[in-house]
Design a protein around this motif. Structure first.
Motif, mmCIF file in Angstrom:
data_model
loop_
_atom_site.group_PDB
_atom_site.id
_atom_site.type_symbol
_atom_site.label_atom_id
_atom_site.label_comp_id
_atom_site.label_asym_id
_atom_site.label_seq_id
_atom_site.Cartn_x
_atom_site.Cartn_y
_atom_site.Cartn_z
ATOM 1 N N THR A 279 -5.289 0.623 -0.031
ATOM 2 C CA THR A 279 -5.049 1.671 -1.022
ATOM 3 C C THR A 279 -4.687 2.973 -0.314
ATOM 4 O OG1 THR A 279 -7.357 2.397 -1.041
ATOM 5 C CG2 THR A 279 -6.746 0.615 -2.560
ATOM 6 N N ASN A 280 -4.264 3.934 -1.086
ATOM 7 C CA ASN A 280 -3.945 5.248 -0.537
ATOM 8 C C ASN A 280 -5.185 5.853 0.134
ATOM 9 O OD1 ASN A 280 -3.696 8.304 -0.611
ATOM 10 N ND2 ASN A 280 -1.662 7.750 -1.361
ATOM 11 N N TYR A 306 3.616 -4.088 -3.519
ATOM 12 C CA TYR A 306 2.372 -3.528 -4.051
ATOM 13 C C TYR A 306 2.133 -4.031 -5.465
ATOM 14 C CZ TYR A 306 5.668 -0.242 -6.226
ATOM 15 O OH TYR A 306 6.711 0.303 -6.932
ATOM 16 N N SER A 311 -3.292 5.653 -8.979
ATOM 17 C CA SER A 311 -4.442 5.558 -8.071
ATOM 18 C C SER A 311 -4.938 4.123 -7.896
ATOM 19 C CB SER A 311 -5.586 6.438 -8.577
ATOM 20 O OG SER A 311 -6.018 6.007 -9.868
ATOM 21 N N ARG A 313 -2.969 1.608 -7.332
ATOM 22 C CA ARG A 313 -1.974 0.844 -6.572
ATOM 23 C C ARG A 313 -2.583 0.306 -5.277
ATOM 24 N NH1 ARG A 313 4.011 3.131 -5.417
ATOM 25 N NH2 ARG A 313 4.067 2.726 -7.673
ATOM 26 N N LYS A 314 -2.273 -0.966 -5.001
ATOM 27 C CA LYS A 314 -2.675 -1.599 -3.757
ATOM 28 C C LYS A 314 -1.441 -2.145 -3.062
ATOM 29 C CE LYS A 314 -7.315 -3.012 -5.243
ATOM 30 N NZ LYS A 314 -8.239 -4.179 -5.395
#
Length: 341
Positions: A279-280, A306, A311, A313-314
């Motif tokens: 993740t981010n 992805y 938020s 998002r992987k």
């Protein structure tokens, strides 16, 4: 023809990632180094066999490498699989140094290397188990195909002995340089076609589609703790940790050496060591940066697939064959092999 190129398997990629991320004190763990060397020797032994196969006139063969298939909720693995119109052949490849003695009665190999004597599982039985599992897997196609097995000793310096001196064993455990002779014998043994080209292609494609390489968890295996690991990106020139991200490039606060894509290797190492997604937030923690926007830019620049939005998002790990094949190591070492000296 070779249908898939043999590249470094997950196990070697994961070891090299672990070496890159361990603090120098912990890289010299004896067990860790010995395990890595063993897997690496096996890989290069398989590459040597691949080279010998490439010299064989194999236009009527489909050759597949590093196959791991599932039956009855369990996996079985094959080093090299040869599919022809007449038969299928499994190659179980062993790259063992020193003196090797095969004991047919006890079903084991005895390896003598220096002062060490090691008992190893019977590779003939291992290959036979693969043969039975592959035969079961093939039943879905309603095809009857003869399956042969060969144990290939890929180390040219190995001294190989058969304890009971059984001539049949010499047709089962062979050296790399004699592989073409044994394949010729199999061609003569099975003159009748049992598969056509379309069937060979169908089986090969399904095998490749269902192939599921094993991804080991080395962090758990060696009980690696947070204090054992490097935090942030080391400077490739002086080894200072961490480098800082300044205006889309990395800069060393100690020696001012710049870098532009140093993050890519560490994100790929994250996939190898921890998870197949990132993740981010995890990226920021990994690279020791604070900006979500910078992390977003970095992850998107790597063209990773992805799932999810915003938020949630992987970013997904690449396929095992898409990882870099070199073993570059930042800092004073040029590769992971240098740390063994």
């Amino acid at each position: 023809m070779f249908l898939n190129e043999r590249k470094k398997p997950y196990v070697i990629l994961c070891y090299e990632a672990l070496f890159r991320n361990l603090k120098e004190t912990y890289r010299r763990n004896h067990k860790l180094i010995e395990d890595y060397k063993r897997f690496n020797a096996g890989y290069y032994g398989e590459k040597d066999v691949d080279y010998n196969l490439s010299l064989y006139p194999h236009k009527n063969f489909f050759i597949l490498h590093d196959i791991r298939l599932k039956i009855f909720n369990k996996h079985f693995q094959i080093d090299t699989l040869i599919i022809s119109k007449n038969f299928i052949c499994i190659l179980e490849i062993k790259n063992l140094a020193g003196e090797i003695e095969y004991d047919q009665e006890l079903h084991q190999l005895i390896q003598k290397k220096g002062d060490k004597v090691i008992a190893i599982k019977d590779p003939i039985l291992q290959a036979e188990s693969q043969r039975m599992q592959l035969n079961t897997w093939l039943q879905r196609f309603n095809l009857t195909v003869p399956i042969e097995t060969l144990v290939v000793s890929s180390n040219p310096s190995t001294i190989l002995r058969i304890k009971q001196n059984d001539p049949d064993i010499y047709r089962k455990i062979i050296r790399t340089e004699s592989l073409y002779l044994h394949l010729n014998e199999l061609v003569k043994k099975y003159p009748e076609n049992v598969l056509n080209k379309a069937q060979m292609k169908m089986i090969s494609e399904i095998i490749l589609n269902e192939n599921s390489p094993k991804h080991p968890d080395l962090i758990s295996k060696y009980n690696v703790q947070e204090q054992h690991l490097i935090k942030g990106i080391p400077c490739p020139a002086c080894g200072h940790i961490p480098m800082n991200l300044l205006y889309k490039k990395w800069a060393c606060p100690s020696c001012t050496t710049p870098g532009y894509k140093l993050h890519e290797r560490y994100i790929l190492d994250y996939f190898l060591l921890y998870n197949n997604t990132i993740t981010n937030k995890q990226c920021r923690e990994l690279l020791r940066i604070n900006s979500p926007k910078s992390s977003y830019t970095i992850l998107n620049s790597m063209n990773l697939q992805y799932i999810g939005k915003n938020s949630a998002r992987k970013y997904l790990s690449p396929n095992v064959n898409d990882f870099p094949q070199n073993s570059d190591f930042p800092g004073k070492y040029k590769s992971v092999f240098d740390i063994f000296d």
